[in-house]
Design a protein around this motif. Structure first.
Motif, PDB file in Angstrom:
ATOM      1  N   GLN A  84       2.271   0.713  -6.720  1.00 10.96           N
ATOM      2  CA  GLN A  84       2.168   1.499  -7.897  1.00 10.96           C
ATOM      3  C   GLN A  84       2.852   0.880  -9.020  1.00 10.96           C
ATOM      4  OE1 GLN A  84       3.263   5.342  -6.069  1.00 10.96           O
ATOM      5  NE2 GLN A  84       1.164   5.908  -6.032  1.00 10.96           N
ATOM      6  N   THR A  85       4.196   0.438  -8.567  1.00 16.49           N
ATOM      7  CA  THR A  85       4.991   0.100  -9.810  1.00 16.49           C
ATOM      8  C   THR A  85       4.411  -1.438 -10.361  1.00 16.49           C
ATOM      9  OG1 THR A  85       6.828   0.779  -8.681  1.00 16.49           O
ATOM     10  CG2 THR A  85       7.362  -1.037 -10.318  1.00 16.49           C
TER      11      THR A  85
ATOM     12  N   GLN B 168       2.773   7.602  -9.317  1.00 18.47           N
ATOM     13  CA  GLN B 168       3.465   8.673  -8.698  1.00 18.47           C
ATOM     14  C   GLN B 168       4.389   8.237  -7.821  1.00 18.47           C
ATOM     15  OE1 GLN B 168       2.766  11.691 -10.201  1.00 18.47           O
ATOM     16  NE2 GLN B 168       1.355  10.758 -11.696  1.00 18.47           N
ATOM     17  N   ILE B 169       5.552   7.827  -8.116  1.00 16.33           N
ATOM     18  CA  ILE B 169       6.321   7.228  -7.250  1.00 16.33           C
ATOM     19  C   ILE B 169       7.323   8.032  -6.735  1.00 16.33           C
ATOM     20  CG2 ILE B 169       7.967   5.350  -6.988  1.00 16.33           C
ATOM     21  CD1 ILE B 169       6.403   3.660  -9.193  1.00 16.33           C
ATOM     22  N   SER B 170       7.431   8.137  -5.379  1.00 18.55           N
ATOM     23  CA  SER B 170       8.627   8.877  -4.684  1.00 18.55           C
ATOM     24  C   SER B 170       9.206   7.942  -3.634  1.00 18.55           C
ATOM     25  CB  SER B 170       7.958  10.168  -3.848  1.00 18.55           C
ATOM     26  OG  SER B 170       9.077  10.837  -3.134  1.00 18.55           O
ATOM     27  N   LEU B 171      10.639   7.611  -3.927  1.00 21.64           N
ATOM     28  CA  LEU B 171      11.357   6.745  -3.392  1.00 21.64           C
ATOM     29  C   LEU B 171      12.156   7.470  -2.254  1.00 21.64           C
ATOM     30  CD1 LEU B 171      12.214   3.970  -5.894  1.00 21.64           C
ATOM     31  CD2 LEU B 171      10.424   3.837  -4.308  1.00 21.64           C
ATOM     32  N   PRO B 172      12.250   6.868  -0.874  1.00 17.41           N
ATOM     33  CA  PRO B 172      13.397   7.273  -0.230  1.00 17.41           C
ATOM     34  C   PRO B 172      14.746   7.128  -0.737  1.00 17.41           C
ATOM     35  CG  PRO B 172      11.768   5.864   1.097  1.00 17.41           C
ATOM     36  CD  PRO B 172      11.590   5.686  -0.528  1.00 17.41           C
ATOM     37  N   ARG B 173      15.667   8.180  -0.220  1.00 20.52           N
ATOM     38  CA  ARG B 173      16.865   7.883  -0.722  1.00 20.52           C
ATOM     39  C   ARG B 173      17.596   6.586  -0.391  1.00 20.52           C
ATOM     40  NH1 ARG B 173      21.110  12.818   0.960  1.00 20.52           N
ATOM     41  NH2 ARG B 173      19.264  13.734  -0.143  1.00 20.52           N
TER      42      ARG B 173
ATOM     43  N   ALA C 245       4.692   2.395  -2.927  1.00 19.69           N
ATOM     44  CA  ALA C 245       5.661   2.419  -4.139  1.00 19.69           C
ATOM     45  C   ALA C 245       5.813   1.068  -5.088  1.00 19.69           C
ATOM     46  CB  ALA C 245       6.968   2.840  -3.925  1.00 19.69           C
TER      47      ALA C 245
ATOM     48  N   GLN D 116       7.655   4.101   5.389  1.00 19.81           N
ATOM     49  CA  GLN D 116       8.563   4.867   4.618  1.00 19.81           C
ATOM     50  C   GLN D 116       7.993   5.101   3.160  1.00 19.81           C
ATOM     51  OE1 GLN D 116      12.645   3.480   4.400  1.00 19.81           O
ATOM     52  NE2 GLN D 116      12.578   3.191   6.745  1.00 19.81           N
TER      53      GLN D 116
END
Length: 253
Positions: free
Chosen positions: A250-251, A148-153, A247, A242
């Motif tokens: 998880q990857t 469940q990956i949520s990356l900063p902009r 992330a 961050q």
């Protein structure tokens, strides 16, 4: 247990040694990764290591045929897998001590679970300059959850390759200075770059980039027969907190 004395492992011991390592691989992936790379994956490479083993008298083949083993590399790395911690008299540690001291190289680092490391530490008769303790953590493949990956902009994650050696060098350097070298004065640019290239060739490494510049990384540092060991997880100081490390993990997983 009925064990024979410590002896140098020969080529005919390889099949039994592999079964022994696979059974206990979580305890010392570095041992099996070294053997797998040097003998199985790339047999043409000079075998720059020695393995000492103790056999079980009642078993001729399979995972039970070998009960204990120690690998010593020409670079002075020692990977011990000793089954128990007992007195020298009952464990025949004098035999193992003789094997270790017959080896010509100076020992630099002993890597393994605490009981095995402590056993070798009592045999080498050299002062221990530093000790680093880690918690051994592992996950079975079946327990892994979808990432469940949520990356900063502005952050992108990709798998790195050996062509990224120059780009990733500064990140690797900062990682080694902060996490690896107990004495930063011993750091060497050439050795760091060579190690980085070697890892990018044979390991699985992911990098997080901000506007095309590497800011974090995570990867394997030992890939055995059935177990992969994670190491080199690092984020630049200014990019921490961050979620980049999570992330990347998880990857990678």
């Amino acid at each position: 247990e009925k064990l024979v004395q410590w002896v140098r492992a020969e080529l005919h011991d390889l099949a039994n040694l592999e079964q022994f390592l696979i059974k206990k691989e979580v305890e010392n992936v570095g041992f099996s990764a070294w053997l797998r790379e040097k003998i199985v994956s790339t047999p043409h490479i000079r075998n720059d290591f020695t393995v000492f083993i103790r056999r079980h008298k009642s078993y001729m083949h399979g995972a039970e045929a070998i009960r204990e083993a120690v690998l010593i590399t020409d670079q002075g790395l020692v990977y011990p897998m000793v089954s128990r911690k007992t007195s020298a008299a009952t464990h025949d540690l004098h035999e193992l001590s003789s094997c270790i001291h017959q080896h010509p190289v100076r020992l630099n680092s002993v890597i393994g679970v605490s009981r095995s490391v402590s056993t070798v530490e009592h045999l080498i008769r050299q002062p221990v300059k530093a000790r680093v303790d880690y918690h051994l953590m592992y996950l079975d493949r079946e327990t892994l959850l979808p990432p469940q990956i949520s990356l900063p902009r502005g952050i992108k994650i990709r798998q790195a390759d050996v062509v990224d050696s120059l780009t990733l060098f500064d990140l690797q350097k900062q990682y080694e200075l902060e996490e690896v070298y107990l004495n930063p004065a011993l750091f060497n640019d050439t050795a760091c770059f060579a190690h980085l290239k070697n890892c990018l060739r044979k390991e699985t490494i992911y990098v997080a980039e901000a506007n095309g510049l590497p800011v974090a990384k995570a990867g394997t540092n030992a890939r055995g027969y059935r177990v992969w060991q994670i190491g080199g997880v690092y984020t630049r100081t200014q990019n921490r907190c961050q979620g980049l490390g999570m992330a990347l993990m998880q990857t990678l997983l």
